[in-house]
Design a protein around this motif. Structure first.
Motif, PDB file in Angstrom:
ATOM      1  N   ARG A   6       0.846  -1.192   0.000  1.00  0.00           N
ATOM      2  CA  ARG A   6       0.000   0.000   0.000  1.00  0.00           C
ATOM      3  C   ARG A   6       0.875   1.233   0.000  1.00  0.00           C
ATOM      4  O   ARG A   6       2.037   1.194   0.427  1.00  0.00           O
ATOM      5  CB  ARG A   6      -0.935   0.005   1.205  1.00  0.00           C
ATOM      6  CG  ARG A   6      -0.232  -0.104   2.551  1.00  0.00           C
ATOM      7  CD  ARG A   6      -1.236  -0.057   3.671  1.00  0.00           C
ATOM      8  NE  ARG A   6      -0.597  -0.194   4.970  1.00  0.00           N
ATOM      9  CZ  ARG A   6      -1.205   0.078   6.114  1.00  0.00           C
ATOM     10  NH1 ARG A   6      -2.442   0.533   6.112  1.00  0.00           N
ATOM     11  NH2 ARG A   6      -0.578  -0.084   7.257  1.00  0.00           N
ATOM     12  N   TRP A   7       0.306   2.300  -0.501  1.00  0.00           N
ATOM     13  CA  TRP A   7       1.033   3.570  -0.579  1.00  0.00           C
ATOM     14  C   TRP A   7       0.443   4.626   0.340  1.00  0.00           C
ATOM     15  O   TRP A   7       1.002   5.717   0.470  1.00  0.00           O
ATOM     16  CB  TRP A   7       1.006   4.109  -2.009  1.00  0.00           C
ATOM     17  CG  TRP A   7       1.526   3.157  -3.030  1.00  0.00           C
ATOM     18  CD1 TRP A   7       2.400   2.116  -2.831  1.00  0.00           C
ATOM     19  CD2 TRP A   7       1.215   3.138  -4.423  1.00  0.00           C
ATOM     20  NE1 TRP A   7       2.643   1.459  -4.010  1.00  0.00           N
ATOM     21  CE2 TRP A   7       1.926   2.057  -5.003  1.00  0.00           C
ATOM     22  CE3 TRP A   7       0.401   3.929  -5.230  1.00  0.00           C
ATOM     23  CZ2 TRP A   7       1.848   1.759  -6.357  1.00  0.00           C
ATOM     24  CZ3 TRP A   7       0.325   3.636  -6.580  1.00  0.00           C
ATOM     25  CH2 TRP A   7       1.050   2.562  -7.147  1.00  0.00           C
ATOM     26  N   ALA A   8      -0.696   4.341   0.949  1.00  0.00           N
ATOM     27  CA  ALA A   8      -1.364   5.345   1.782  1.00  0.00           C
ATOM     28  C   ALA A   8      -1.977   4.662   2.992  1.00  0.00           C
ATOM     29  O   ALA A   8      -2.240   3.455   2.987  1.00  0.00           O
ATOM     30  CB  ALA A   8      -2.435   6.082   0.987  1.00  0.00           C
TER      31      ALA A   8
ATOM     32  N   THR B  82      -7.419   6.713  -0.558  1.00  0.00           N
ATOM     33  CA  THR B  82      -7.780   5.361  -0.997  1.00  0.00           C
ATOM     34  C   THR B  82      -8.167   5.358  -2.467  1.00  0.00           C
ATOM     35  O   THR B  82      -7.743   4.489  -3.242  1.00  0.00           O
ATOM     36  CB  THR B  82      -8.939   4.821  -0.143  1.00  0.00           C
ATOM     37  OG1 THR B  82      -8.542   4.799   1.228  1.00  0.00           O
ATOM     38  CG2 THR B  82      -9.325   3.417  -0.581  1.00  0.00           C
TER      39      THR B  82
ATOM     40  N   TRP C  33      -7.275   7.537  -4.724  1.00  0.00           N
ATOM     41  CA  TRP C  33      -6.053   7.822  -5.478  1.00  0.00           C
ATOM     42  C   TRP C  33      -5.220   6.553  -5.672  1.00  0.00           C
ATOM     43  O   TRP C  33      -4.800   6.237  -6.797  1.00  0.00           O
ATOM     44  CB  TRP C  33      -5.245   8.888  -4.739  1.00  0.00           C
ATOM     45  CG  TRP C  33      -3.826   9.029  -5.213  1.00  0.00           C
ATOM     46  CD1 TRP C  33      -3.406   9.684  -6.333  1.00  0.00           C
ATOM     47  CD2 TRP C  33      -2.656   8.500  -4.583  1.00  0.00           C
ATOM     48  NE1 TRP C  33      -2.030   9.597  -6.440  1.00  0.00           N
ATOM     49  CE2 TRP C  33      -1.549   8.882  -5.378  1.00  0.00           C
ATOM     50  CE3 TRP C  33      -2.425   7.763  -3.426  1.00  0.00           C
ATOM     51  CZ2 TRP C  33      -0.240   8.531  -5.059  1.00  0.00           C
ATOM     52  CZ3 TRP C  33      -1.122   7.407  -3.096  1.00  0.00           C
ATOM     53  CH2 TRP C  33      -0.045   7.787  -3.902  1.00  0.00           C
ATOM     54  N   GLU C  34      -4.997   5.819  -4.598  1.00  0.00           N
ATOM     55  CA  GLU C  34      -4.182   4.608  -4.711  1.00  0.00           C
ATOM     56  C   GLU C  34      -4.846   3.578  -5.618  1.00  0.00           C
ATOM     57  O   GLU C  34      -4.175   2.942  -6.446  1.00  0.00           O
ATOM     58  CB  GLU C  34      -3.922   4.007  -3.330  1.00  0.00           C
ATOM     59  CG  GLU C  34      -3.020   2.790  -3.392  1.00  0.00           C
ATOM     60  CD  GLU C  34      -2.579   2.292  -2.027  1.00  0.00           C
ATOM     61  OE1 GLU C  34      -2.018   1.190  -1.975  1.00  0.00           O
ATOM     62  OE2 GLU C  34      -2.793   3.004  -1.021  1.00  0.00           O
TER      63      GLU C  34
ATOM     64  N   ALA D  20       7.143   5.338  -2.954  1.00  0.00           N
ATOM     65  CA  ALA D  20       6.034   4.385  -3.017  1.00  0.00           C
ATOM     66  C   ALA D  20       6.341   3.207  -3.920  1.00  0.00           C
ATOM     67  O   ALA D  20       6.041   2.055  -3.578  1.00  0.00           O
ATOM     68  CB  ALA D  20       4.769   5.086  -3.518  1.00  0.00           C
TER      69      ALA D  20
ATOM     70  N   ASP E  59       1.732  10.951  -9.954  1.00  0.00           N
ATOM     71  CA  ASP E  59       1.249  10.715  -8.583  1.00  0.00           C
ATOM     72  C   ASP E  59       0.853  12.018  -7.911  1.00  0.00           C
ATOM     73  O   ASP E  59      -0.233  12.153  -7.330  1.00  0.00           O
ATOM     74  CB  ASP E  59       2.362  10.084  -7.728  1.00  0.00           C
ATOM     75  CG  ASP E  59       2.572   8.609  -7.966  1.00  0.00           C
ATOM     76  OD1 ASP E  59       1.757   7.979  -8.662  1.00  0.00           O
ATOM     77  OD2 ASP E  59       3.571   8.085  -7.441  1.00  0.00           O
TER      78      ASP E  59
ATOM     79  N   ALA F 263       0.499   9.544   2.763  1.00  0.00           N
ATOM     80  CA  ALA F 263       0.635   8.963   1.434  1.00  0.00           C
ATOM     81  C   ALA F 263       2.091   9.020   0.998  1.00  0.00           C
ATOM     82  O   ALA F 263       2.813   9.981   1.299  1.00  0.00           O
ATOM     83  CB  ALA F 263      -0.234   9.707   0.422  1.00  0.00           C
TER      84      ALA F 263
ATOM     85  N   ARG G 139      -4.235   4.741  -9.156  1.00  0.00           N
ATOM     86  CA  ARG G 139      -2.842   4.783  -9.584  1.00  0.00           C
ATOM     87  C   ARG G 139      -2.222   3.397  -9.755  1.00  0.00           C
ATOM     88  O   ARG G 139      -1.367   3.197 -10.636  1.00  0.00           O
ATOM     89  CB  ARG G 139      -1.996   5.568  -8.572  1.00  0.00           C
ATOM     90  CG  ARG G 139      -2.228   7.059  -8.542  1.00  0.00           C
ATOM     91  CD  ARG G 139      -1.889   7.721  -9.865  1.00  0.00           C
ATOM     92  NE  ARG G 139      -0.492   7.588 -10.209  1.00  0.00           N
ATOM     93  CZ  ARG G 139      -0.017   7.678 -11.458  1.00  0.00           C
ATOM     94  NH1 ARG G 139      -0.846   7.873 -12.472  1.00  0.00           N
ATOM     95  NH2 ARG G 139       1.272   7.551 -11.695  1.00  0.00           N
ATOM     96  N   ARG G 140      -2.617   2.449  -8.938  1.00  0.00           N
ATOM     97  CA  ARG G 140      -1.948   1.141  -8.951  1.00  0.00           C
ATOM     98  C   ARG G 140      -1.972   0.469 -10.326  1.00  0.00           C
ATOM     99  O   ARG G 140      -0.924   0.008 -10.806  1.00  0.00           O
ATOM    100  CB  ARG G 140      -2.547   0.213  -7.892  1.00  0.00           C
ATOM    101  CG  ARG G 140      -1.879   0.355  -6.550  1.00  0.00           C
ATOM    102  CD  ARG G 140      -2.153  -0.817  -5.635  1.00  0.00           C
ATOM    103  NE  ARG G 140      -1.471  -0.632  -4.369  1.00  0.00           N
ATOM    104  CZ  ARG G 140      -0.195  -0.932  -4.167  1.00  0.00           C
ATOM    105  NH1 ARG G 140       0.531  -1.435  -5.140  1.00  0.00           N
ATOM    106  NH2 ARG G 140       0.349  -0.728  -2.990  1.00  0.00           N
TER     107      ARG G 140
END
Length: 410
Positions: free
Chosen positions: A295-297, A346, A348-349, A309, A326, A303, A352-353
């Motif tokens: 996870r990034w956040a 959440t 955003w991640e 990340a 990002d 974040a 982006r993933r």
């Protein structure tokens, strides 16, 4: 005062991702405090490629006009066989690429990009940059994040609505989260990058001009290594970056590795390319580390962006671009849904993933193709020979033509 703190954005790291985040949040009306551990900002590395998906964002933030005088618009990406120096493929950039993707493809010194970002940030009174400052602790509550920042040996507290870690592949913020939230450390990829910058008028520069394209990005393909070369400093110099397998060396943006690794990797290449490698030395080596995060956040308002990340190998030339994407997307999501900024992390991640994972796969495919040997190399060359330049460019539409989409919550 409480409302100001709840809107304030605290950023650790004033590299490309951190400065872009500061500008993107400031553009959307957020006050920003940006902390950089180094006392003086010094750009690591040498040259970098900025594809249209990145320059489109830099243009919107007012950075591109400052960068353009020191950047170069290459006319194409040229792939060459390192053994025969035969051209295998050419992807058109320049005016054709800008017309296709709506923004320029640039090559520049990393220092020039950072200087353009810094100058733009300096024009924004809502961005405060503090150097020689390191985030050493984090305290959370339901409405805010408080960072403990050490400046000149003294600790101070800074509170904001969000804390963003943009402090790179060896992120100290991520390391702190690893102890409490299970964040992962960086991992050595098994690859070394070798860098050199040579004046165009030097013997090495003239050696490159004889086998490469002075106004293009030239990539030499070989089973043991590949090398990317392109002009910088308005054509007065060439940036060379070679990539080989290697043993782990000291972490950092430059290190000491046995030059025999590089000289051994180029065995079997054309004599003119071997001569270029010899003339361009001494080469600076650095280890390529990657970051693979679950996870990034966090739901607490933290974040990680850019290399902090998801540091990746450079084989898709998208490291800087992904950090820029990002930062821009995070700022826009938080601004578009001010009533629920932490839920925006959440969203955003989740958005982006898939994008970052697709870029990672492209980088892995590039490395496999560029280091192919034997029958695989023959197949690669045949495939490239049968694909016209237009089709090669179209294969990159998903990457270079990317634009942020408006998110609507129901």
């Amino acid at each position: 005062m409480a409302e100001t703190r709840s809107r304030q954005i605290v950023i650790a790291g004033a590299g490309i991702a951190g400065l872009t985040a500061a500008l993107a949040f400031a553009e959307r009306g957020f006050p920003v405090k940006l902390f950089e551990q180094a006392k003086q900002l010094e750009a690591a590395g040498a040259g970098l490629q900025l594809s249209p998906n990145a320059t489109r964002i830099l243009r919107r933030l007012g950075v591109l006009d400052r960068l353009l005088p020191n950047a170069i618009r290459p006319q194409a990406v040229v792939l060459k066989d390192a053994g025969s120096l035969r051209e295998l493929a050419r992807v058109p950039l320049g005016e054709a690429g800008e017309k296709r993707w709506g923004a320029p493809y640039l090559v520049a010194h990393r220092a020039d990009l950072q200087a353009a970002l810094m100058a733009t940030a300096a024009d924004r009174p809502d961005i405060e940059l503090v150097t020689g400052a390191r985030v050493t602790g984090i305290a959370l509550d339901p409405q805010s994040v408080t960072a403990t920042v050490e400046i000149d040996g003294k600790a101070t507290s800074v509170t904001g609505g969000l804390l963003i870690g943009a402090d790179g592949v060896w992120s100290s913020l991520r390391a702190g989260l690893a102890r409490t939230a299970g964040f992962a450390a960086s991992r050595f990829s098994g690859e070394l990058a070798w860098r050199a910058t040579v004046p165009a008028e030097s013997a090495a520069g003239q050696a490159f001009a004889q086998i490469g394209a002075a106004n293009c990005i030239t990539t030499f393909l070989h089973p043991g290594f590949h090398m990317v070369a392109y002009p910088v400093s308005k054509g007065r110099a060439f940036n060379l970056a070679a990539f080989t397998k290697g043993e782990r060396i000291a972490e950092g943006w430059s290190g000491h590795a046995d030059p025999a690794i590089l000289s051994g990797a180029i065995q079997g290449t054309a004599a003119a390319l071997s001569r270029l490698v010899a003339l361009a030395g001494p080469w600076t080596a650095f280890p390529i580390h990657t970051v693979e995060q679950r996870r990034w956040a966090t739901p607490d308002g933290i974040a990680l962006i850019g290399d902090a990340a998801h540091a990746m190998t450079p084989f898709a030339a998208q490291g800087a671009a992904m950090g820029i994407e990002d930062a821009s997307m995070l700022a826009n999501l938080v601004a578009d849904f001010p009533g629920d900024p932490r839920q925006s992390l959440t969203v955003w991640e989740n958005l982006r993933r898939p994008r970052v994972e697709k870029v990672l796969k492209r980088g892995a495919l590039n490395r496999l193709a560029w280091h192919a040997r034997g029958p695989m190399a023959i197949v690669r060359n045949l495939v490239l020979a049968t694909r016209p330049a237009e089709k090669l460019a179209a294969d990159l539409d998903w990457l270079y033509g990317w634009e942020e989409r408006k998110v609507v919550r129901r």
